[in-house]
Enzyme design. Structure first.
Site, PDB file in Angstrom:
ATOM      1  N   GLU A 233     -11.198  15.695 -24.264  1.00 39.79           N
ATOM      2  CA  GLU A 233     -10.600  14.799 -24.813  1.00 39.79           C
ATOM      3  C   GLU A 233      -9.364  14.128 -23.771  1.00 39.79           C
ATOM      4  O   GLU A 233      -8.622  14.963 -23.243  1.00 39.79           O
ATOM      5  CB  GLU A 233      -9.690  15.170 -25.960  1.00 39.79           C
ATOM      6  CG  GLU A 233      -9.001  14.101 -26.858  1.00 39.79           C
ATOM      7  CD  GLU A 233      -8.180  14.824 -28.142  1.00 39.79           C
ATOM      8  OE1 GLU A 233      -7.353  15.695 -28.059  1.00 39.79           O
ATOM      9  OE2 GLU A 233      -8.401  14.113 -29.351  1.00 39.79           O
TER      10      GLU A 233
ATOM     11  N   CYS B 189      -6.611  10.911 -32.538  1.00 43.05           N
ATOM     12  CA  CYS B 189      -7.556  11.882 -32.451  1.00 43.05           C
ATOM     13  C   CYS B 189      -8.877  11.247 -32.910  1.00 43.05           C
ATOM     14  O   CYS B 189      -9.963  11.977 -32.756  1.00 43.05           O
ATOM     15  CB  CYS B 189      -7.107  13.406 -33.135  1.00 43.05           C
ATOM     16  SG  CYS B 189      -6.249  12.865 -34.756  1.00 43.05           S
TER      17      CYS B 189
ATOM     18  N   LYS C 159       8.893  19.572 -38.334  1.00 40.34           N
ATOM     19  CA  LYS C 159       9.283  19.515 -36.797  1.00 40.34           C
ATOM     20  C   LYS C 159       8.616  18.502 -36.224  1.00 40.34           C
ATOM     21  O   LYS C 159       7.342  18.561 -35.866  1.00 40.34           O
ATOM     22  CB  LYS C 159       9.027  20.936 -36.451  1.00 40.34           C
ATOM     23  CG  LYS C 159       8.946  21.201 -34.936  1.00 40.34           C
ATOM     24  CD  LYS C 159      10.101  20.445 -33.925  1.00 40.34           C
ATOM     25  CE  LYS C 159       9.455  20.438 -32.466  1.00 40.34           C
ATOM     26  NZ  LYS C 159       9.029  19.336 -32.044  1.00 40.34           N
TER      27      LYS C 159
ATOM     28  N   GLU D   6      -5.148  20.752 -37.041  1.00 50.17           N
ATOM     29  CA  GLU D   6      -5.895  19.496 -37.012  1.00 50.17           C
ATOM     30  C   GLU D   6      -5.691  19.178 -35.446  1.00 50.17           C
ATOM     31  O   GLU D   6      -4.637  18.768 -35.050  1.00 50.17           O
ATOM     32  CB  GLU D   6      -5.158  18.479 -37.783  1.00 50.17           C
ATOM     33  CG  GLU D   6      -6.054  17.529 -38.392  1.00 50.17           C
ATOM     34  CD  GLU D   6      -6.575  16.456 -37.372  1.00 50.17           C
ATOM     35  OE1 GLU D   6      -7.610  16.628 -36.705  1.00 50.17           O
ATOM     36  OE2 GLU D   6      -5.974  15.375 -37.405  1.00 50.17           O
TER      37      GLU D   6
HETATM   38  C1  UN1 Z   1      -4.765  10.593 -35.792  1.00 44.16           C
HETATM   39  O1  UN1 Z   1      -4.986  10.325 -35.017  1.00 44.16           O
HETATM   40  O2  UN1 Z   1      -4.109  11.933 -35.691  1.00 44.16           O
HETATM   41  O3  UN1 Z   1      -8.150   7.341 -39.036  1.00 44.16           O
HETATM   42  C2  UN1 Z   1      -4.802  10.190 -37.321  1.00 44.16           C
HETATM   43  C3  UN1 Z   1      -7.266   6.857 -38.334  1.00 44.16           C
HETATM   44  C4  UN1 Z   1      -6.047   6.923 -38.841  1.00 44.16           C
HETATM   45  C5  UN1 Z   1      -5.294   8.211 -38.784  1.00 44.16           C
HETATM   46  C6  UN1 Z   1      -5.441   9.070 -37.405  1.00 44.16           C
HETATM   47  N1  UN1 Z   1      -5.959   6.567 -40.109  1.00 44.16           N
HETATM   48  O4  UN1 Z   1      -7.509   6.416 -37.195  1.00 44.16           O
END
Ligand code: UN1
Length: 497
Positions: free
Chosen positions: A387, A286, A177, A252
């Site tokens: 965040e 993230c 999804k 996550e």
């Molecule tokens: C994300 O932002 O959810 O380490 C993943 C990084 C990328 C993955 C980010 N390879 O910035």
């Protein structure tokens, strides 16, 4: 302008509209007047059908030898490589990231395919001595079953690959999804899985809104595992629902990642890292650097360098090769980032650069925000704790290494982290003392590689790791005892007499 793509659900190997036949649009964030795609607004009936297909396919897929399952994934990798440019162009148009980064996103999917395919020949268990004579004891990995994969828009190819590829190699079937902001990328990706010849029902795609299709998946009694990447708020709902309905769940969620720059650091190197970490993908990772913790001896000089360098970043459409920083993904993200800058101002932070929506020329048609530096930030301010998920970095001054580590750790999150120093002892102490799932020494907070575990401590996650840690998410252990003594051996009794 090109004709919008018509995206469909993919269930039991068929491309289908939603049962309701309703559709929704997805637009180009660099020019919101351009509709990139339409996609089905799926509801419970569509989710039911996808889950039934995945359940049916699971009966036979789990019995396909893992090295053979892995070959399908290897083929997906090869097809992704062939379609890399096409996917990257589409991604830039659909969610705004600059082309070079979009290519990197697809590359991460390719890397994940080759890595996961290799895992098909490495699903090792262990043997251990039994307490009894003439008895073997061992462990083996088993698939979990039907897995719902709920993915965000910021890595529209890489993150679905991180989840689907290891899940499939381990013998699970999946329902993806994707985010409602990137339906076209998800559709192209699943077309590639289809072209790789995976049996019907092994991979399914259900488009729709999080609160409709996503919620229906998470609540469904016939799903065994939910793997979710997204906001902490939604993650809390997903986690609670999975707890209530007894599903495995891998979460996550957010980050508030910091880069420390010590007084002995290579400042040019630290600068490049900070700019890339904070403003790459417009800060919509993230793993993005959202706090810079600066030693007071270099604070003034580094701040000056940062302001100069950031001021030169060019805002524009991701598809324009001259663009350094693309738009935010949608209007509500733009509003969220504006609101946080406002909060920072009210808290007493000083806007050193940026701080506003960009509306010059063509930028007015998209969701652009000027790269922003907030100075005079204290660790208690909301802009230092929450965040933001946009091109905003806050500067915090410290007087010592110990203070830097304490402030870095003073957050409910714990995904990525970084320290720039030339002092080996400090580097090792930081590796040990930083509370985060990922620590970079003399590198930015972004840029994780697929064969290492990806995930965070504290409120970032729930103890699982993706990418290089995904096999542990998508399998569970079985303990197997084989007694070839020909007689009943009573554990804890016969071997103690
Ligand atoms: C994300 O932002 O959810 O380490 C993943 C990084 C990328 C993955 C980010 N390879 O910035």
């Amino acid at each position: 302008m090109t004709i919008p793509l018509t995206c469909q659900n993919y269930i039991a190997g068929e491309w289908l509209s939603a049962v309701s036949a309703e559709t929704l649009p997805s637009s180009n964030p660099a020019n919101s007047r351009e509709i990139v795609a339409t996609f089905p607004r799926s509801a419970t009936a569509d989710v039911d059908a996808a889950i039934a297909a995945a359940r049916q396919a699971y009966r036979t897929w789990r019995l396909v030898p893992a090295p053979a399952r892995a070959e399908y994934i290897f083929r997906v990798g090869e097809l992704l490589l062939q379609h890399k440019e096409e996917l990257a162009q589409l991604m830039s148009r659909e969610m705004g990231k600059p082309l070079a980064e979009a290519r990197g996103d697809v590359q991460e999917g390719i890397d994940c395919a080759y890595y996961s395919a290799g895992e098909g020949r490495r699903l090792f268990g262990q043997t251990t001595p039994s307490e009894m004579p003439n008895k073997f004891a061992m462990t083996m990995r088993m698939p979990i079953g039907v897995c719902a994969l709920i993915t965000p828009w910021n890595f529209p190819v890489a993150i679905p690959c991180w989840k689907a590829m290891p899940a499939l190699v381990c013998g699970n079937t999946v329902i993806l999804k994707p985010s409602e902001d990137t339906p076209a990328c998800a559709t192209k990706l699943i077309e590639i899985f289809h072209a790789a010849g995976l049996p019907k029902g092994v991979v399914n795609l259900v488009h729709g809104l999080g609160e409709e299709a996503g919620k229906a998946l998470v609540e469904h009694s016939n799903v065994d595992l939910v793997s979710f990447t997204g906001s902490s708020e939604t993650g809390a709902f997903v986690g609670a629902t999975c707890g209530r309905t007894h599903k495995r769940v891998c979460l996550e969620m957010g980050g508030k990642n910091a880069q420390i720059v010590m007084e002995d650091a290579d400042l040019e190197l630290a600068l490049e890292g900070a700019v890339w970490g904070a403003f790459g993908t417009s800060g919509q990772r993230c793993t993005a650097t959202s706090r810079l913790i600066l030693h007071r001896d270099i604070k003034e000089k580094f701040t000056h360098m940062l302001k100069e360098r950031t001021g030169k970043l060019r805002l524009g459409a991701g598809t324009d090769p001259n663009t350094d920083v693309g738009p935010l993904v949608n209007a509500s993200q733009l509003e969220r980032v504006s609101r946080y800058v406002e909060i920072g101002r009210e808290e007493g932070a000083k806007v050193l650069l940026g701080g506003a929506v960009a509306s010059e020329g063509d930028l007015q048609h998209g969701f652009f925000f000027h790269p922003t530096i907030l100075d005079d930030v204290t660790p208690q301010m909301r802009v230092a704790r929450e965040e933001i998920f946009g091109p905003v970095v806050v500067l915090i001054e410290v007087g010592s290494f110990e203070e830097a580590i304490a402030i870095l750790n003073d957050t409910p999150f714990g995904l990525s982290s970084s320290i720039y120093t030339r002092d080996v002892s400090r580097a090792f102490a930081a590796m040990r003392d930083i509370e985060a799932g990922i620590t970079y020494i003399n590198g930015p907070t972004i840029g994780a590689e697929v064969h290492l575990p990806f995930g965070g401590v504290k409120q970032t996650g729930n103890g699982h790791r993706e990418a290089g840690g995904a096999i542990d998410v998508f399998t569970e252990w079985k303990a197997v005892y084989v007694d070839f003594s020909g007689s009943l051996q009573r554990a804890q009794i016969d071997n103690r007499e």
